[in-house]
Design an enzyme around this catalytic site. Structure first.
Site, PDB file in Angstrom:
ATOM      1  CB  ALA A 178      -0.976  -0.008   1.173  1.00  0.00           C
ATOM      2  CG  HIS A 214       2.276   6.222   1.805  1.00  0.00           C
ATOM      3  ND1 HIS A 214       3.436   6.733   2.325  1.00  0.00           N
ATOM      4  CD2 HIS A 214       1.791   5.371   2.745  1.00  0.00           C
ATOM      5  CE1 HIS A 214       3.629   6.269   3.529  1.00  0.00           C
ATOM      6  NE2 HIS A 214       2.663   5.415   3.812  1.00  0.00           N
ATOM      7  CG  HIS A 249       5.840   2.981   1.701  1.00  0.00           C
ATOM      8  ND1 HIS A 249       4.493   3.180   1.595  1.00  0.00           N
ATOM      9  CD2 HIS A 249       6.038   2.280   2.836  1.00  0.00           C
ATOM     10  CE1 HIS A 249       3.876   2.606   2.625  1.00  0.00           C
ATOM     11  NE2 HIS A 249       4.794   2.057   3.392  1.00  0.00           N
ATOM     12  N   GLY A 268      11.767   4.568   7.771  1.00  0.00           N
ATOM     13  CA  GLY A 268      11.200   5.892   8.034  1.00  0.00           C
ATOM     14  C   GLY A 268      11.275   6.248   9.519  1.00  0.00           C
ATOM     15  CE  LYS A 273       3.089   7.000  10.302  1.00  0.00           C
ATOM     16  NZ  LYS A 273       2.959   5.591   9.906  1.00  0.00           N
ATOM     17  CB  ILE A 318       6.779  11.765   3.418  1.00  0.00           C
ATOM     18  CG1 ILE A 318       8.218  11.399   3.030  1.00  0.00           C
ATOM     19  CG2 ILE A 318       6.063  12.517   2.308  1.00  0.00           C
ATOM     20  CD1 ILE A 318       9.126  12.569   2.736  1.00  0.00           C
ATOM     21  CB  SER A 344      -0.115   6.208   7.786  1.00  0.00           C
ATOM     22  OG  SER A 344      -0.574   4.924   8.133  1.00  0.00           O
TER      23      SER A 344
HETATM   24  P1  AMP Z   1       5.248  -0.019   6.414  1.00  0.00           P
HETATM   25  O1  AMP Z   1       4.859  -0.473   5.060  1.00  0.00           O
HETATM   26  O2  AMP Z   1       4.196   0.750   7.137  1.00  0.00           O
HETATM   27  O3  AMP Z   1       5.867  -1.112   7.249  1.00  0.00           O
HETATM   28  O4  AMP Z   1       6.418   1.034   6.183  1.00  0.00           O
HETATM   29  C1  AMP Z   1       7.591   0.661   5.499  1.00  0.00           C
HETATM   30  C2  AMP Z   1       8.638   1.706   5.742  1.00  0.00           C
HETATM   31  O5  AMP Z   1       8.171   2.976   5.275  1.00  0.00           O
HETATM   32  C3  AMP Z   1       8.969   1.886   7.236  1.00  0.00           C
HETATM   33  O6  AMP Z   1      10.371   2.061   7.382  1.00  0.00           O
HETATM   34  C4  AMP Z   1       8.208   3.134   7.587  1.00  0.00           C
HETATM   35  O7  AMP Z   1       8.766   3.849   8.675  1.00  0.00           O
HETATM   36  C5  AMP Z   1       8.333   3.936   6.295  1.00  0.00           C
HETATM   37  N1  AMP Z   1       7.285   4.962   6.240  1.00  0.00           N
HETATM   38  C6  AMP Z   1       5.951   4.782   6.380  1.00  0.00           C
HETATM   39  N2  AMP Z   1       5.310   5.971   6.334  1.00  0.00           N
HETATM   40  C7  AMP Z   1       6.264   6.920   6.179  1.00  0.00           C
HETATM   41  C8  AMP Z   1       6.238   8.342   6.083  1.00  0.00           C
HETATM   42  N3  AMP Z   1       5.106   9.034   6.146  1.00  0.00           N
HETATM   43  N4  AMP Z   1       7.424   8.987   5.912  1.00  0.00           N
HETATM   44  C9  AMP Z   1       8.591   8.302   5.865  1.00  0.00           C
HETATM   45  N5  AMP Z   1       8.673   6.953   5.952  1.00  0.00           N
HETATM   46  C10 AMP Z   1       7.538   6.276   6.112  1.00  0.00           C
END
Ligand code: AMP
Length: 282
Positions: free
Chosen positions: A30, A32, A35, A147, A149, A176, A185
């Protein structure tokens, strides 16, 4: 972009590029701009950029959250191609966990895992560390891009790599945000529009805390003040903590640590949001 579904195929392929620097971005899909900013950063630093999309069941402490998690593979592939990602690793559960998921890592990370997210999402970090360990074992990247985040997650992965002794660099990249400040997110699409309109309350509160903090501020008092700001209709804060950004231990004054970060998790309707902001960085 080349897409691999099996460990054997990706390892065989990477075997041809032993001397090239590999940058790795693990995700749940998913995708954005958050990522994609990690993909951009990897492309700037490394010779080969690999993104993984794997919705790891062991890190979802609530089965409903896993069921409802958006699955947008065709769109994700399109976005990765546009950003010129070299490789997508999209494995099945059997590839990631050939022996099943019922095992513990040898590394003890409990010092970083028990507070904040660990307290409110029991088992989440154990599952996250399990899958990241497995993905790093498969891909053996030089750099891992994560991230800010998910700051606690970043710190745990950095420590995991360090304690195992792997020669890999874990890089934290900036958060971001949407135009109004809400951190991007994959779960934001599930926000009810009326709640979405007010979801910048997390970032606004973090900014107010940063504006109001100085050397003599009682940080426990400031945490409680922030919790009050976050208690608006439809919003329910789980925690607002101001901690040492290296150890995640509580701090009472800014001078207690060389870098200090404020972290929060808030239920916005039935969607759980997290955010954070450095109050002091060395
Ligand atoms: P996830 O798919 O939620 O596990 O996120 C994958 C990676 O993307 C992780 O390292 C998150 O911290 C990073 N990530 C998710 N949202 C953001 C954001 N808004 N800004 C920067 N990195 C992000």
């Amino acid at each position: 972009m080349i897409i691999f579904n099996t460990v054997k195929a990706i390892q065989e392929y990477l075997g041809h590029f032993k001397r090239q620097r590999i940058g790795f971005v693990p995700t749940l899909g998913a995708l954005h701009e958050g990522h994609l900013s990690l993909i951009d950063r990897s492309r700037a630093d490394a010779e080969i950029t690999i993104c993984s999309i794997y919705l790891n069941p062991t890190q979802f402490n609530e089965s409903k959250d896993l069921e409802r998690y958006p699955r947008t593979l065709a769109d994700d592939i399109h976005k990765l191609e546009q950003r010129e990602c070299d490789i997508l690793f999209f494995p099945s559960d059997e590839e990631v966990y050939p022996e099943g998921t019922d095992y513990d890592l040898d590394v003890d990370l409990s010092d970083l895992m028990t507070s904040m997210e660990g307290e409110f999402r029991p088992g989440h970090f154990e599952g996250m560390a399990q899958v990241v360990h497995r993905l790093l074992e498969i891909i053996q990247p030089d750099h891992i891009y994560m991230g800010q985040k998910d700051y606690q997650q970043y710190l745990i992965v950095r420590e995991l790599v360090k304690r195992i002794g792997w020669d890999m660099k874990v890089v934290a990249c900036p958060i971001i945000r949407e135009e109004d400040g809400l951190a991007k997110s994959s779960r934001n699409v599930r926000l009810d529009p009326a709640i979405r309109n007010r979801a910048n309350i997390l970032y606004e509160t973090l900014l107010s805390v940063k504006e109001n903090v100085d050397r003599s501020t009682d940080l426990n008092y400031l945490e409680n003040w922030a919790l009050e700001q976050l208690r608006i209709p439809d919003f329910q804060p789980e925690y607002f903590r101001i901690v040492n950004a290296e150890t995640l231990e509580s701090v009472e004054l800014l001078s207690d640590a060389s870098s200090v970060i404020a972290c929060t998790a808030v239920w916005a309707g039935d969607v759980r949001l997290i955010d954070n902001l450095f109050l002091k960085k060395d």
